[in-house]
Design a protein around this motif. Structure first.
Motif, PDB file in Angstrom:
ATOM      1  N   TYR A 153     -57.568 -16.881  35.842  1.00 13.38           N
ATOM      2  CA  TYR A 153     -57.105 -17.816  35.843  1.00 13.38           C
ATOM      3  C   TYR A 153     -57.211 -19.056  36.858  1.00 13.38           C
ATOM      4  CZ  TYR A 153     -53.431 -12.989  35.649  1.00 13.38           C
ATOM      5  OH  TYR A 153     -53.010 -11.989  35.304  1.00 13.38           O
ATOM      6  N   ALA A 154     -56.310 -19.856  36.686  1.00 14.83           N
ATOM      7  CA  ALA A 154     -57.016 -21.058  37.075  1.00 14.83           C
ATOM      8  C   ALA A 154     -55.461 -22.157  37.988  1.00 14.83           C
ATOM      9  CB  ALA A 154     -57.603 -22.054  36.601  1.00 14.83           C
ATOM     10  N   ILE A 155     -55.664 -22.956  37.918  1.00 13.59           N
ATOM     11  CA  ILE A 155     -54.802 -23.994  38.918  1.00 13.59           C
ATOM     12  C   ILE A 155     -54.274 -25.015  37.776  1.00 13.59           C
ATOM     13  CG2 ILE A 155     -54.437 -26.178  40.535  1.00 13.59           C
ATOM     14  CD1 ILE A 155     -56.303 -24.859  42.511  1.00 13.59           C
ATOM     15  N   GLY A 156     -53.501 -25.285  37.341  1.00 12.58           N
ATOM     16  CA  GLY A 156     -53.038 -26.359  36.201  1.00 12.58           C
ATOM     17  C   GLY A 156     -52.345 -27.121  37.554  1.00 12.58           C
ATOM     18  N   ASN A 157     -52.458 -28.195  36.250  1.00  9.31           N
ATOM     19  CA  ASN A 157     -51.583 -29.506  36.485  1.00  9.31           C
ATOM     20  C   ASN A 157     -50.656 -29.795  35.181  1.00  9.31           C
ATOM     21  OD1 ASN A 157     -49.578 -31.962  36.503  1.00  9.31           O
ATOM     22  ND2 ASN A 157     -51.603 -32.905  38.276  1.00  9.31           N
ATOM     23  N   GLU A 158     -49.799 -28.790  34.948  1.00  8.72           N
ATOM     24  CA  GLU A 158     -48.878 -29.351  33.128  1.00  8.72           C
ATOM     25  C   GLU A 158     -48.909 -30.446  32.955  1.00  8.72           C
ATOM     26  OE1 GLU A 158     -46.099 -29.290  30.667  1.00  8.72           O
ATOM     27  OE2 GLU A 158     -44.459 -27.825  31.845  1.00  8.72           O
ATOM     28  N   PHE A 159     -48.215 -31.590  33.332  1.00  9.79           N
ATOM     29  CA  PHE A 159     -48.150 -33.149  34.070  1.00  9.79           C
ATOM     30  C   PHE A 159     -47.263 -32.722  32.174  1.00  9.79           C
ATOM     31  CE2 PHE A 159     -49.804 -37.378  32.152  1.00  9.79           C
ATOM     32  CZ  PHE A 159     -49.123 -38.135  32.988  1.00  9.79           C
ATOM     33  N   SER A 160     -45.569 -33.464  32.544  1.00  9.66           N
ATOM     34  CA  SER A 160     -45.068 -34.326  31.673  1.00  9.66           C
ATOM     35  C   SER A 160     -44.070 -35.137  31.443  1.00  9.66           C
ATOM     36  CB  SER A 160     -43.970 -33.134  31.358  1.00  9.66           C
ATOM     37  OG  SER A 160     -44.707 -31.780  30.892  1.00  9.66           O
ATOM     38  N   ASP A 161     -43.676 -35.518  30.617  1.00 12.75           N
ATOM     39  CA  ASP A 161     -42.515 -36.716  31.168  1.00 12.75           C
ATOM     40  C   ASP A 161     -41.268 -36.519  31.701  1.00 12.75           C
ATOM     41  OD1 ASP A 161     -41.161 -38.893  29.644  1.00 12.75           O
ATOM     42  OD2 ASP A 161     -41.679 -39.282  28.040  1.00 12.75           O
ATOM     43  N   HIS A 162     -40.560 -36.161  32.246  1.00 12.60           N
ATOM     44  CA  HIS A 162     -39.625 -35.669  33.123  1.00 12.60           C
ATOM     45  C   HIS A 162     -38.180 -36.622  32.153  1.00 12.60           C
ATOM     46  CE1 HIS A 162     -42.638 -34.029  35.448  1.00 12.60           C
ATOM     47  NE2 HIS A 162     -42.071 -33.073  34.826  1.00 12.60           N
ATOM     48  N   VAL A 163     -38.453 -37.845  32.434  1.00 17.68           N
ATOM     49  CA  VAL A 163     -36.934 -38.772  32.273  1.00 17.68           C
ATOM     50  C   VAL A 163     -37.144 -38.920  30.648  1.00 17.68           C
ATOM     51  CG1 VAL A 163     -36.309 -41.349  31.856  1.00 17.68           C
ATOM     52  CG2 VAL A 163     -38.005 -40.480  33.380  1.00 17.68           C
ATOM     53  N   THR A 164     -38.049 -38.762  29.896  1.00 17.65           N
ATOM     54  CA  THR A 164     -37.318 -37.563  28.382  1.00 17.65           C
ATOM     55  C   THR A 164     -37.082 -37.395  28.306  1.00 17.65           C
ATOM     56  OG1 THR A 164     -39.733 -39.333  27.282  1.00 17.65           O
ATOM     57  CG2 THR A 164     -38.808 -37.603  26.245  1.00 17.65           C
ATOM     58  N   GLU A 165     -37.479 -35.990  28.688  1.00 22.98           N
ATOM     59  CA  GLU A 165     -36.780 -34.752  29.130  1.00 22.98           C
ATOM     60  C   GLU A 165     -35.480 -34.619  29.256  1.00 22.98           C
ATOM     61  OE1 GLU A 165     -37.306 -30.053  31.207  1.00 22.98           O
ATOM     62  OE2 GLU A 165     -38.555 -31.477  31.617  1.00 22.98           O
ATOM     63  N   ARG A 166     -35.258 -35.671  30.694  1.00 23.26           N
ATOM     64  CA  ARG A 166     -34.195 -35.479  31.122  1.00 23.26           C
ATOM     65  C   ARG A 166     -32.612 -36.512  30.295  1.00 23.26           C
ATOM     66  NH1 ARG A 166     -33.735 -34.965  36.970  1.00 23.26           N
ATOM     67  NH2 ARG A 166     -34.592 -32.903  37.193  1.00 23.26           N
ATOM     68  N   GLN A 167     -33.129 -36.983  29.379  1.00 27.84           N
ATOM     69  CA  GLN A 167     -32.400 -37.741  28.457  1.00 27.84           C
ATOM     70  C   GLN A 167     -31.817 -36.582  27.653  1.00 27.84           C
ATOM     71  OE1 GLN A 167     -34.686 -39.745  25.949  1.00 27.84           O
ATOM     72  NE2 GLN A 167     -34.648 -41.979  26.775  1.00 27.84           N
ATOM     73  N   ASN A 168     -32.047 -35.853  27.087  1.00 26.79           N
ATOM     74  CA  ASN A 168     -31.178 -34.202  26.594  1.00 26.79           C
ATOM     75  C   ASN A 168     -32.185 -33.163  26.432  1.00 26.79           C
ATOM     76  OD1 ASN A 168     -30.953 -32.853  23.899  1.00 26.79           O
ATOM     77  ND2 ASN A 168     -29.045 -34.138  23.753  1.00 26.79           N
ATOM     78  N   TYR A 169     -32.152 -32.137  26.578  1.00 25.58           N
ATOM     79  CA  TYR A 169     -33.059 -30.881  26.082  1.00 25.58           C
ATOM     80  C   TYR A 169     -33.958 -30.191  25.319  1.00 25.58           C
ATOM     81  CZ  TYR A 169     -29.549 -27.761  24.664  1.00 25.58           C
ATOM     82  OH  TYR A 169     -28.662 -27.071  23.599  1.00 25.58           O
ATOM     83  N   LEU A 170     -33.037 -31.169  24.048  1.00 29.88           N
ATOM     84  CA  LEU A 170     -33.886 -30.759  22.522  1.00 29.88           C
ATOM     85  C   LEU A 170     -35.227 -32.289  22.997  1.00 29.88           C
ATOM     86  CD1 LEU A 170     -30.661 -30.700  20.383  1.00 29.88           C
ATOM     87  CD2 LEU A 170     -31.353 -28.832  21.673  1.00 29.88           C
ATOM     88  N   TYR A 171     -35.068 -32.785  23.865  1.00 24.25           N
ATOM     89  CA  TYR A 171     -36.522 -33.630  23.856  1.00 24.25           C
ATOM     90  C   TYR A 171     -37.369 -32.832  24.187  1.00 24.25           C
ATOM     91  CZ  TYR A 171     -34.522 -37.661  22.014  1.00 24.25           C
ATOM     92  OH  TYR A 171     -33.618 -38.719  21.279  1.00 24.25           O
ATOM     93  N   LEU A 172     -36.838 -31.869  24.982  1.00 24.21           N
ATOM     94  CA  LEU A 172     -37.968 -31.062  25.579  1.00 24.21           C
ATOM     95  C   LEU A 172     -39.251 -31.241  24.629  1.00 24.21           C
ATOM     96  CD1 LEU A 172     -38.808 -29.190  28.195  1.00 24.21           C
ATOM     97  CD2 LEU A 172     -38.206 -26.965  26.782  1.00 24.21           C
ATOM     98  N   ALA A 173     -39.156 -30.950  24.089  1.00 26.91           N
ATOM     99  CA  ALA A 173     -40.811 -31.059  23.250  1.00 26.91           C
ATOM    100  C   ALA A 173     -41.734 -32.313  22.889  1.00 26.91           C
ATOM    101  CB  ALA A 173     -40.680 -29.552  21.586  1.00 26.91           C
ATOM    102  N   HIS A 174     -40.940 -32.784  23.133  1.00 24.87           N
ATOM    103  CA  HIS A 174     -41.437 -33.987  23.219  1.00 24.87           C
ATOM    104  C   HIS A 174     -41.509 -34.502  24.072  1.00 24.87           C
ATOM    105  CE1 HIS A 174     -40.364 -35.812  18.743  1.00 24.87           C
ATOM    106  NE2 HIS A 174     -38.956 -35.691  19.347  1.00 24.87           N
TER     107      HIS A 174
END
Length: 335
Positions: A191-212
């Protein structure tokens, strides 16, 4: 055992064993890095730790200097980045015992009222069925794809956010590192530490944008912890701006703080035959419950993400950087 992957004085990739005090690393003589070491261990029928002990190496280097000079690489890479699959699972963490109890009561109330969102429904399923008895499948989690090995940023390197992104925020997580054996069996190196790093504003627009929102760079390391993992892991996630702490918050991970067992998360990833292709590398993020974005903080270019999880060695640090997109509308050619 604490292991790193490093670039030696000749620019070759090697594996180093970190001393208990973190002052030095013993560099193994074998070339090819962690991937070659794992392939050799699988072929010999040994554990990764046993393979390390069977591999000579007397040279010693100063660990802080390697980190400072940018010579520490991500702990596991495939020689061909296209054969490294970076993925993750979400809605997996419960938080503290008090939060867990309050959340469970709230879930029960919402379930009775019929007001659960899709995300909360999946989380509820995890609370109810994500910890099955060993050897049995439990409920499947949310799953997402991040990219191949080209999206990995080394410890200390810049973490690039594309210029079309609406946000770029850290996600401190536990990462499982795997190599698929010749017979299709997944082998977990550690195992290792990770910073998964995402675009949370895009995700919050609509949960179907999670993949983007998940198709972004990420960072793993600097160390790989081989062997047993504590069930209760405590760390700290920080955002540094102009050399000062702009945001800081403790976080917890490990099975004691999750609604899914690691075995269950691994099963639902590797049950797909395409994820058991011999020779491939898999880096799998196990989820988080702590985000600066959730506290109203917006990261800026130049900010440094620092994720500290003492049980997994040295902290993971990366600087946020905006990267220009190399593709524009109309960029597709007709043949």
């Amino acid at each position: 055992m604490r292991l790193i992957q490093l670039s030696d004085d000749a620019g070759k990739t090697r594996v180093g064993v970190v001393d208990a005090d973190g002052a030095q690393v013993r560099v193994l003589d074998s070339e090819g890095g962690m991937y070659a070491l794992a392939v050799a261990a699988i072929a010999a029928g040994r554990s990764l730790e046993a393979q390390v002990e069977a591999t000579p190496g007397q040279a010693r280097l100063e660990y802080p200097g390697l980190l400072r000079d940018g010579r520490v690489l991500s702990p596991l890479q495939h020689p061909d980045p296209a054969h490294c699959l970076v993925t993750g699972t979400g809605l997996t963490h419960l938080g503290s015992a008090a939060t867990r109890d309050a959340m469970h009561k709230k879930l029960q109330e919402q379930a009775e009222e019929g007001t659960l969102t899709d995300s909360m429904r999946i989380f509820h399923w995890g609370v109810e069925g994500g910890m099955p008895p060993p050897g049995q499948p439990g409920v499947q989690p949310e799953w997402f794809y991040k990219g191949d090995g080209d999206i990995l940023a080394a410890p200390g390197a810049a973490l690039d956010s594309p210029d079309f992104a609406l946000d770029g925020g850290e996600e401190p997580e536990l990462v499982g590192l795997y190599v698929i054996g010749p017979d299709g069996t997944p082998h977990r190196l550690g195992y290792a530490i990770g910073n998964e790093f995402s675009d949370h504003v895009t995700e919050r627009q609509n949960y179907l944008y999670l993949a983007h929102s998940k198709l972004r760079a990420c960072a793993v390391g600097p160390e790989l912890r081989a062997g047993a993992l504590p069930r209760d892991l405590h760390g700290t996630s920080r955002l540094l701006r102009d050399g000062a702490v702009a945001w800081e918050k403790p976080f917890v991970t490990g099975e004691a703080n999750m609604c899914h067992s690691l075995e269950n998360l691994e099963y639902h990833h590797f049950k797909y035959a395409a994820h058991r292709r011999p020779g491939d590398v898999h880096l799998h993020f196990f989820g988080t419950g702590t985000l600066s974005f959730a506290d109203g903080v917006r990261a800026q270019p130049g900010d440094v993400f620092e994720i500290e999880l003492p049980d997994l060695g040295a902290p993971l640090r990366n600087t946020l950087r905006t990267a220009a997109s190399a593709f524009a509308p109309g960029g597709v050619r007709v043949l």
